[in-house]
Motif scaffolding. Structure first.
Motif, PDB file in Angstrom:
ATOM      1  N   SER A   1      -1.261   1.572 -12.812  1.00 38.83           N
ATOM      2  CA  SER A   1      -2.076   2.583 -13.356  1.00 38.83           C
ATOM      3  C   SER A   1      -2.375   3.707 -12.492  1.00 38.83           C
ATOM      4  O   SER A   1      -3.086   4.449 -12.845  1.00 38.83           O
ATOM      5  CB  SER A   1      -3.723   2.015 -13.892  1.00 38.83           C
ATOM      6  N   PHE A   2      -1.924   3.423 -11.264  1.00 32.63           N
ATOM      7  CA  PHE A   2      -1.918   4.385 -10.197  1.00 32.63           C
ATOM      8  C   PHE A   2      -0.880   4.215  -9.080  1.00 32.63           C
ATOM      9  O   PHE A   2      -0.035   2.974  -9.449  1.00 32.63           O
ATOM     10  CB  PHE A   2      -3.270   4.515  -9.546  1.00 32.63           C
ATOM     11  N   LEU A   3      -0.682   4.870  -8.280  1.00 31.13           N
ATOM     12  CA  LEU A   3       0.239   4.454  -7.115  1.00 31.13           C
ATOM     13  C   LEU A   3      -0.225   4.386  -5.618  1.00 31.13           C
ATOM     14  O   LEU A   3      -1.221   4.921  -5.644  1.00 31.13           O
ATOM     15  CB  LEU A   3       1.551   5.542  -7.143  1.00 31.13           C
ATOM     16  N   LYS A   4       0.714   3.592  -4.972  1.00 32.35           N
ATOM     17  CA  LYS A   4       0.130   3.474  -3.629  1.00 32.35           C
ATOM     18  C   LYS A   4       1.391   3.513  -2.824  1.00 32.35           C
ATOM     19  O   LYS A   4       2.407   2.929  -3.000  1.00 32.35           O
ATOM     20  CB  LYS A   4      -0.484   2.231  -3.322  1.00 32.35           C
ATOM     21  N   LEU A   5       1.384   4.531  -1.710  1.00 30.30           N
ATOM     22  CA  LEU A   5       2.581   4.520  -0.744  1.00 30.30           C
ATOM     23  C   LEU A   5       2.025   4.066   0.556  1.00 30.30           C
ATOM     24  O   LEU A   5       0.962   4.445   0.813  1.00 30.30           O
ATOM     25  CB  LEU A   5       3.051   6.035  -0.570  1.00 30.30           C
ATOM     26  N   CYS A   6       2.767   3.696   1.398  1.00 34.43           N
ATOM     27  CA  CYS A   6       2.537   3.401   2.722  1.00 34.43           C
ATOM     28  C   CYS A   6       3.260   4.537   3.514  1.00 34.43           C
ATOM     29  O   CYS A   6       4.424   4.949   3.783  1.00 34.43           O
ATOM     30  CB  CYS A   6       3.460   2.088   3.251  1.00 34.43           C
ATOM     31  N   VAL A   7       2.219   5.318   4.200  1.00 33.16           N
ATOM     32  CA  VAL A   7       2.705   6.530   5.040  1.00 33.16           C
ATOM     33  C   VAL A   7       2.581   6.421   6.429  1.00 33.16           C
ATOM     34  O   VAL A   7       3.047   7.486   7.187  1.00 33.16           O
ATOM     35  CB  VAL A   7       2.148   7.664   4.457  1.00 33.16           C
ATOM     36  N   THR A   8       2.213   5.254   6.927  1.00 38.90           N
ATOM     37  CA  THR A   8       2.206   4.991   8.487  1.00 38.90           C
ATOM     38  C   THR A   8       2.650   3.717   8.519  1.00 38.90           C
ATOM     39  O   THR A   8       2.579   2.755   7.589  1.00 38.90           O
ATOM     40  CB  THR A   8       0.874   5.272   9.253  1.00 38.90           C
ATOM     41  N   GLY A   9       2.823   3.120   9.812  1.00 39.12           N
ATOM     42  CA  GLY A   9       3.057   1.606   9.901  1.00 39.12           C
ATOM     43  C   GLY A   9       1.751   0.978   9.705  1.00 39.12           C
ATOM     44  O   GLY A   9       0.510   1.543   9.383  1.00 39.12           O
ATOM     45  N   GLY A  10       1.792  -0.399   9.891  1.00 37.54           N
ATOM     46  CA  GLY A  10       0.586  -1.175   9.527  1.00 37.54           C
ATOM     47  C   GLY A  10       0.381  -2.308  10.427  1.00 37.54           C
ATOM     48  O   GLY A  10       1.132  -2.461  11.561  1.00 37.54           O
ATOM     49  N   VAL A  11      -0.749  -3.027  10.444  1.00 41.35           N
ATOM     50  CA  VAL A  11      -0.972  -4.134  11.410  1.00 41.35           C
ATOM     51  C   VAL A  11      -0.248  -5.223  11.098  1.00 41.35           C
ATOM     52  O   VAL A  11       0.329  -5.850  11.868  1.00 41.35           O
ATOM     53  CB  VAL A  11      -2.655  -4.421  10.923  1.00 41.35           C
TER      54      VAL A  11
ATOM     55  N   THR B   1      -2.806  10.325 -13.530  1.00 39.36           N
ATOM     56  CA  THR B   1      -3.136   9.415 -12.647  1.00 39.36           C
ATOM     57  C   THR B   1      -2.935   9.950 -11.260  1.00 39.36           C
ATOM     58  O   THR B   1      -2.786  11.057 -11.106  1.00 39.36           O
ATOM     59  CB  THR B   1      -2.579   7.883 -12.545  1.00 39.36           C
ATOM     60  N   TYR B   2      -3.213   9.107 -10.312  1.00 39.17           N
ATOM     61  CA  TYR B   2      -3.056   9.526  -8.649  1.00 39.17           C
ATOM     62  C   TYR B   2      -2.703   8.703  -7.844  1.00 39.17           C
ATOM     63  O   TYR B   2      -1.924   7.679  -8.023  1.00 39.17           O
ATOM     64  CB  TYR B   2      -4.538   9.532  -8.312  1.00 39.17           C
ATOM     65  N   VAL B   3      -2.278   9.154  -6.489  1.00 35.64           N
ATOM     66  CA  VAL B   3      -1.711   8.330  -5.260  1.00 35.64           C
ATOM     67  C   VAL B   3      -2.825   8.011  -4.323  1.00 35.64           C
ATOM     68  O   VAL B   3      -3.379   9.051  -3.901  1.00 35.64           O
ATOM     69  CB  VAL B   3      -0.524   9.311  -4.872  1.00 35.64           C
ATOM     70  N   THR B   4      -2.789   6.865  -3.908  1.00 32.49           N
ATOM     71  CA  THR B   4      -3.347   6.610  -2.528  1.00 32.49           C
ATOM     72  C   THR B   4      -2.340   5.993  -1.518  1.00 32.49           C
ATOM     73  O   THR B   4      -1.411   5.674  -2.007  1.00 32.49           O
ATOM     74  CB  THR B   4      -4.485   5.238  -3.139  1.00 32.49           C
ATOM     75  N   VAL B   5      -3.111   6.225  -0.335  1.00 30.92           N
ATOM     76  CA  VAL B   5      -1.995   5.747   0.603  1.00 30.92           C
ATOM     77  C   VAL B   5      -2.562   5.093   1.598  1.00 30.92           C
ATOM     78  O   VAL B   5      -3.673   4.925   1.945  1.00 30.92           O
ATOM     79  CB  VAL B   5      -1.383   7.270   1.529  1.00 30.92           C
ATOM     80  N   HIS B   6      -1.868   4.007   2.023  1.00 33.78           N
ATOM     81  CA  HIS B   6      -2.132   3.074   3.304  1.00 33.78           C
ATOM     82  C   HIS B   6      -1.512   4.318   4.466  1.00 33.78           C
ATOM     83  O   HIS B   6      -0.588   4.601   4.646  1.00 33.78           O
ATOM     84  CB  HIS B   6      -0.934   2.041   3.157  1.00 33.78           C
ATOM     85  N   ALA B   7      -2.630   4.276   5.242  1.00 33.43           N
ATOM     86  CA  ALA B   7      -2.801   5.257   6.387  1.00 33.43           C
ATOM     87  C   ALA B   7      -3.625   4.787   7.693  1.00 33.43           C
ATOM     88  O   ALA B   7      -4.792   4.774   7.272  1.00 33.43           O
ATOM     89  CB  ALA B   7      -2.503   6.665   5.961  1.00 33.43           C
TER      90      ALA B   7
ATOM     91  N   GLN C   1       4.835   1.296  -2.810  1.00 29.42           N
ATOM     92  CA  GLN C   1       6.135   2.130  -2.542  1.00 29.42           C
ATOM     93  C   GLN C   1       6.180   2.460  -1.010  1.00 29.42           C
ATOM     94  O   GLN C   1       5.365   2.744  -0.376  1.00 29.42           O
ATOM     95  CB  GLN C   1       5.866   3.545  -3.233  1.00 29.42           C
ATOM     96  N   CYS C   2       7.549   2.138  -0.499  1.00 26.79           N
ATOM     97  CA  CYS C   2       7.616   2.090   0.912  1.00 26.79           C
ATOM     98  C   CYS C   2       8.945   2.581   1.351  1.00 26.79           C
ATOM     99  O   CYS C   2       9.851   2.569   0.371  1.00 26.79           O
ATOM    100  CB  CYS C   2       7.735   0.675   1.515  1.00 26.79           C
ATOM    101  N   GLN C   3       9.002   3.310   2.502  1.00 20.96           N
ATOM    102  CA  GLN C   3      10.376   3.748   2.768  1.00 20.96           C
ATOM    103  C   GLN C   3      11.158   2.419   3.429  1.00 20.96           C
ATOM    104  O   GLN C   3      10.464   1.678   3.966  1.00 20.96           O
ATOM    105  CB  GLN C   3      10.213   4.741   4.066  1.00 20.96           C
TER     106      GLN C   3
END
Length: 409
Positions: free
Chosen positions: A185-195, A224-230, A132-134
């Motif tokens: 089975s879980f969610l991932k969001l990008c909450v900062t920029g990336g490499v 379930t839960y959320v993990t984030v790219h940060a 999930q990304c903005q």
């Protein structure tokens, strides 16, 4: 499935306890006994001279990014070839000793079920489906002038869908529900920029606390839960405040933010192998040279973040984040972590701790009665020579749910 007794191995059980010489008995896919067992009928496997560990767990994989990345997202590679690359990567993970992986973005539910049915070789896969990304944030790989609304045209239903773009909380809620419909089975969001980004910087934050909380609410509704790219602290703190349970990368983690994570029980999954790979050869992953500039300094800062998190008492897992072709040396992540900590700490992170992060505590990642019989027998002792983790041929025997899935003896 029958009964299997593995005898003669030195066993490192995944808990951090000193290895011991003990026989391991497996019945119907589960470990039933440690120690000598009676004369009941069953297969006897002589593992003298080998070291046994639990099946390894990689908490940050991208099976759906197994082809060169820029060609994949510019329609230069067929769906058939993308599928072939995904399934080859899944088989290579198993051969490297990884019996469970958490896919943090890129595959659709069809990949998970196809592997689970045994139609192709691969580890047990837990998947967030598309990330999930903005709009315009990390996770968007369309061409510069490609309209955002065309991005979903890159999805291949049932096979791969890297990311979904949201412009506000309502759109995010709809996209999250769609991800669950597709088998997440879980969610991932990008909450900062990336490499590996074209449209942002590592210092950017993405999604508001209120938006992240929508995903947390939807995940909680499904148990379930959320993990984030940060990468930066402001993004991490936004996610923790919103109720996320795990942080991927955490490159610039500072002491106050680490203390907050520890207090809230939020885990960290650092990712060193991908940094090594991109510093060495970004073109190998199908990416341009500017990526090398973005990754400079990340390894040193992530090393510091690991020490900060450890000092704060944060639960620290392990993930490789390998992207593009040539994902066969997934165990390099353990070798790199062993050099920063100890080989035993790297092994525990990749087994017992990762199982806890994935919600599979006691089921995988440990060698104990009642656990799934996911076992790796190494030619040599990777706790004495952790470079063995990087060499798939050192994993001479891999057992998944009681079945021998690789045997080089």
């Amino acid at each position: 499935m029958g009964r299997l007794q593995v005898v003669g191995a030195v066993v490192a059980d995944g808990t951090g306890r000193d290895p011991i010489d003990v026989d391991v008995t497996v019945e119907d896919g589960r470990i039933t006994q440690l120690g000598a067992s009676g004369g009941e009928p069953g297969e006897r496997l002589d593992a003298g001279g080998l070291t046994m560990t639990p099946g390894l767990i990689d908490a940050h994989v991208h099976l759906g990014l197994s082809s060169p990345i820029q060609p994949q997202f510019s329609f230069q590679i067929s769906a058939a070839e993308i599928a072939a690359d995904i399934f080859a990567t899944a088989g290579a993970a198993l051969d490297a000793g990884f019996t469970t992986v958490r896919d943090t973005g890129g595959i659709d539910g069809g990949v998970v079920t196809t592997i689970a049915k045994g139609k192709v070789r691969g580890p047990r896969v837990l998947s967030c489906g598309p990330v999930q990304c903005q709009i315009g944030g990390h996770g968007y790989y369309g061409a510069d002038w490609e309209p955002t609304e065309l991005w979903s045209g890159h999805h291949l239903p049932g096979l791969c869908a890297l990311s979904m773009m949201s412009g506000n909380a309502d759109e995010l809620r709809g996209n999250v529900r769609e991800a669950f419909r597709r088998g997440a089975s879980f969610l991932k969001l990008c909450v900062t920029g990336g490499v590996v980004s074209a449209h942002d910087r590592l210092t950017d934050t993405q999604f508001t606390v209120e938006e992240i909380a929508v995903a947390v609410q939807e995940a909680a509704a499904r148990g379930t839960y959320v993990t984030v790219h940060a990468h930066n602290n402001e993004g991490i703190r936004n996610a923790v405040e919103a109720g996320a349970r795990c942080v991927e990368h955490g490159t610039d983690l500072d002491e106050p933010t680490a203390a907050l994570m520890a207090t809230r029980g939020v885990a960290l999954v650092p990712t060193f192998a991908v940094v090594e790979r991109l510093l060495h050869d970004p073109a190998e992953a199908g990416l341009g040279e500017p990526v090398r500039d973005r990754v400079l300094g990340v390894r040193e800062r992530m090393t510091e973040a690991l020490a900060v998190a450890k000092e704060a008492g944060v639960r620290i897992g392990l993930g490789s984040d390998l992207i593009g072709p040539a994902q066969d040396c997934r165990g390099k992540e353990l070798s790199l972590r062993a050099a920063l900590e100890t080989p035993m700490e790297a092994l525990v992170a990749a087994t017992q701790t990762n199982a806890e992060i994935l919600g599979l505590s006691g089921q995988v990642g440990v060698i104990t009665p009642g656990a799934q019989a996911d076992l790796v027998l190494w030619n040599g002792n990777p706790l004495e020579d952790p470079e063995l983790f990087s060499d798939p041929t050192s994993a001479v025997l891999v057992i998944q749910a009681g079945q021998i899935v690789k045997d080089l003896r």
